[in-house]
Design a protein around this motif. Sequence first.
Motif, short mmCIF file in Angstrom:
data_model
loop_
_atom_site.label_atom_id
_atom_site.label_comp_id
_atom_site.label_asym_id
_atom_site.label_seq_id
_atom_site.Cartn_x
_atom_site.Cartn_y
_atom_site.Cartn_z
N GLY A 11 0.85 -1.19 0.00
CA GLY A 11 0.00 0.00 0.00
C GLY A 11 0.88 1.24 0.00
O GLY A 11 1.93 1.27 -0.64
N CYS A 12 0.48 2.24 0.76
CA CYS A 12 1.25 3.47 0.87
C CYS A 12 2.43 3.23 1.81
O CYS A 12 2.26 3.15 3.02
N THR A 13 3.62 3.09 1.25
CA THR A 13 4.80 2.79 2.06
C THR A 13 5.78 3.96 2.16
O THR A 13 6.79 3.85 2.84
N ALA A 14 5.47 5.06 1.48
CA ALA A 14 6.35 6.24 1.54
C ALA A 14 5.50 7.48 1.32
O ALA A 14 4.43 7.43 0.72
N GLY A 15 6.00 8.59 1.83
CA GLY A 15 5.29 9.85 1.67
C GLY A 15 4.10 9.95 2.59
O GLY A 15 3.98 9.22 3.57
N VAL A 23 -2.41 0.82 4.03
CA VAL A 23 -1.02 0.47 4.29
C VAL A 23 -1.02 -0.86 5.03
O VAL A 23 -1.88 -1.11 5.87
N THR A 24 -0.09 -1.72 4.65
CA THR A 24 0.09 -2.99 5.34
C THR A 24 1.39 -2.93 6.10
O THR A 24 2.44 -2.61 5.53
N TRP A 25 1.31 -3.23 7.40
CA TRP A 25 2.46 -3.22 8.29
C TRP A 25 2.84 -4.65 8.62
O TRP A 25 1.97 -5.49 8.82
N ARG A 26 4.13 -4.90 8.68
CA ARG A 26 4.63 -6.18 9.18
C ARG A 26 5.41 -5.88 10.45
O ARG A 26 6.25 -4.97 10.48
N ALA A 27 5.11 -6.63 11.50
CA ALA A 27 5.79 -6.42 12.78
C ALA A 27 5.70 -7.69 13.60
O ALA A 27 4.84 -8.55 13.37
N SER A 38 -4.50 -1.58 7.20
CA SER A 38 -5.49 -0.61 7.65
C SER A 38 -5.76 0.39 6.53
O SER A 38 -4.93 0.59 5.65
N ILE A 39 -6.93 1.01 6.61
CA ILE A 39 -7.35 2.01 5.63
C ILE A 39 -7.61 3.32 6.37
O ILE A 39 -8.09 3.30 7.52
N ILE A 40 -7.27 4.41 5.74
CA ILE A 40 -7.56 5.73 6.31
C ILE A 40 -9.03 6.02 6.02
O ILE A 40 -9.42 6.17 4.87
N THR A 41 -9.84 6.05 7.08
CA THR A 41 -11.28 6.23 6.92
C THR A 41 -11.73 7.66 7.15
O THR A 41 -12.82 8.04 6.71
N GLU A 42 -10.94 8.45 7.86
CA GLU A 42 -11.22 9.87 8.07
C GLU A 42 -9.92 10.63 7.87
O GLU A 42 -8.86 10.15 8.26
N PHE A 43 -10.04 11.81 7.30
CA PHE A 43 -8.84 12.62 7.10
C PHE A 43 -9.26 14.08 7.01
O PHE A 43 -9.91 14.48 6.05
N ASN A 44 -8.92 14.84 8.01
CA ASN A 44 -9.20 16.27 8.04
C ASN A 44 -7.91 16.98 8.46
O ASN A 44 -7.75 17.37 9.61
#
Length: 129
Positions: A11-15, A23-27, A38-44
Amino acid sequence: MRHTGERAVAGCTAGLIERGQTVTWRARHLFITQHLTSIITEFNRPFTFADEQVKGAFHSFRHVHRFSTAPDRATLVEDTFTYRAPWGPLGILAERLFLTAYMRRLLHGHQRRLKQCAESDEWRRFIPE
Protein backbone atom coordinates in the motif's frame (compact mmCIF):
# COMPACT_ATOMS: atom_id res chain seq x y z
CA MET A 1 9.08 0.91 16.51
CA ARG A 2 12.38 -0.86 16.14
CA HIS A 3 11.76 -3.39 18.91
CA THR A 4 8.86 -4.87 16.90
CA GLY A 5 10.56 -4.53 13.52
CA GLU A 6 7.50 -2.65 12.28
CA ARG A 7 7.72 -1.80 8.62
CA ALA A 8 5.28 -0.72 5.91
CA VAL A 9 5.35 -3.48 3.28
CA ALA A 10 2.39 -2.77 0.96
CA GLY A 11 0.00 0.00 0.00
CA CYS A 12 1.25 3.47 0.87
CA THR A 13 4.80 2.79 2.06
CA ALA A 14 6.35 6.24 1.54
CA GLY A 15 5.29 9.85 1.67
CA LEU A 16 2.03 11.12 3.10
CA ILE A 17 -1.06 8.94 3.22
CA GLU A 18 -4.54 10.20 2.30
CA ARG A 19 -8.13 9.19 2.96
CA GLY A 20 -9.06 5.91 1.28
CA GLN A 21 -5.48 4.68 1.02
CA THR A 22 -4.29 1.52 2.73
CA VAL A 23 -1.02 0.47 4.29
CA THR A 24 0.09 -2.99 5.34
CA TRP A 25 2.46 -3.22 8.29
CA ARG A 26 4.63 -6.18 9.18
CA ALA A 27 5.79 -6.42 12.78
CA ARG A 28 6.56 -8.94 15.48
CA HIS A 29 4.13 -8.80 18.39
CA LEU A 30 3.79 -11.34 21.17
CA PHE A 31 6.42 -13.57 19.52
CA ILE A 32 4.47 -13.77 16.23
CA THR A 33 5.23 -11.97 12.95
CA GLN A 34 1.98 -10.33 11.92
CA HIS A 35 0.65 -8.42 8.93
CA LEU A 36 -1.95 -5.73 9.53
CA THR A 37 -3.67 -3.79 6.77
CA SER A 38 -5.49 -0.61 7.65
CA ILE A 39 -7.35 2.01 5.63
CA ILE A 40 -7.56 5.73 6.31
CA THR A 41 -11.28 6.23 6.92
CA GLU A 42 -11.22 9.87 8.07
CA PHE A 43 -8.84 12.62 7.10
CA ASN A 44 -9.20 16.27 8.04
CA ARG A 45 -5.69 17.66 7.78
CA PRO A 46 -4.22 18.96 10.03
CA PHE A 47 -6.77 18.20 12.76
CA THR A 48 -7.59 14.50 12.68
CA PHE A 49 -7.32 11.22 10.86
CA ALA A 50 -8.51 7.73 11.61
CA ASP A 51 -7.39 4.32 10.46
CA GLU A 52 -9.25 1.03 10.72
CA GLN A 53 -8.13 -2.54 10.26
CA VAL A 54 -9.30 -4.25 7.10
CA LYS A 55 -7.13 -7.35 7.55
CA GLY A 56 -5.13 -8.55 10.54
CA ALA A 57 -5.05 -10.25 13.90
CA PHE A 58 -7.75 -8.21 15.65
CA HIS A 59 -11.45 -8.86 15.33
CA SER A 60 -11.61 -5.08 14.80
CA PHE A 61 -9.73 -1.91 15.60
CA ARG A 62 -10.05 1.80 15.01
CA HIS A 63 -7.34 4.36 15.80
CA VAL A 64 -8.27 8.06 15.81
CA HIS A 65 -5.50 10.68 15.93
CA ARG A 66 -6.48 14.24 16.92
CA PHE A 67 -4.21 17.29 16.84
CA SER A 68 -4.89 20.64 18.49
CA THR A 69 -2.99 23.70 19.68
CA ALA A 70 -2.41 24.30 23.39
CA PRO A 71 -2.45 27.84 24.86
CA ASP A 72 1.37 27.86 24.77
CA ARG A 73 1.15 27.02 21.02
CA ALA A 74 2.45 23.49 21.55
CA THR A 75 0.78 20.74 19.56
CA LEU A 76 -1.42 18.39 21.55
CA VAL A 77 -1.90 14.87 20.22
CA GLU A 78 -4.75 12.66 21.41
CA ASP A 79 -4.99 9.04 20.32
CA THR A 80 -8.12 6.97 20.79
CA PHE A 81 -7.60 3.30 20.12
CA THR A 82 -10.54 0.91 20.29
CA TYR A 83 -10.25 -2.76 19.49
CA ARG A 84 -11.64 -6.20 19.99
CA ALA A 85 -9.49 -9.28 20.16
CA PRO A 86 -10.45 -12.30 18.08
CA TRP A 87 -11.65 -15.63 19.50
CA GLY A 88 -14.76 -14.49 21.39
CA PRO A 89 -14.57 -15.29 25.12
CA LEU A 90 -10.90 -16.31 24.87
CA GLY A 91 -10.13 -12.95 23.26
CA ILE A 92 -11.94 -11.11 26.05
CA LEU A 93 -9.89 -13.05 28.59
CA ALA A 94 -6.66 -12.22 26.69
CA GLU A 95 -7.62 -8.53 26.70
CA ARG A 96 -8.09 -8.57 30.46
CA LEU A 97 -5.00 -10.65 31.26
CA PHE A 98 -2.39 -9.00 29.05
CA LEU A 99 -3.47 -7.49 25.73
CA THR A 100 -4.78 -4.15 27.03
CA ALA A 101 -1.58 -3.55 29.03
CA TYR A 102 0.53 -4.58 26.04
CA MET A 103 -1.32 -2.23 23.69
CA ARG A 104 -1.02 0.69 26.15
CA ARG A 105 2.74 0.19 26.46
CA LEU A 106 3.07 -0.10 22.70
CA LEU A 107 1.08 3.08 21.98
CA HIS A 108 2.79 5.08 24.75
CA GLY A 109 6.18 4.05 23.39
CA HIS A 110 5.10 5.04 19.90
CA GLN A 111 3.87 8.43 21.15
CA ARG A 112 7.19 9.08 22.93
CA ARG A 113 9.08 8.24 19.73
CA LEU A 114 6.85 10.52 17.61
CA LYS A 115 7.38 13.36 20.10
CA GLN A 116 11.14 12.88 19.93
CA CYS A 117 11.03 12.88 16.12
CA ALA A 118 8.75 15.96 15.93
CA GLU A 119 10.88 17.98 18.35
CA SER A 120 14.07 17.41 16.37
CA ASP A 121 14.91 17.76 12.68
CA GLU A 122 14.32 14.03 12.23
CA TRP A 123 10.74 14.64 11.02
CA ARG A 124 12.19 15.98 7.76
CA ARG A 125 13.05 12.40 6.71
CA PHE A 126 9.32 11.63 6.50
CA ILE A 127 7.93 14.74 4.82
CA PRO A 128 8.79 15.22 1.14
CA GLU A 129 10.01 18.68 0.20
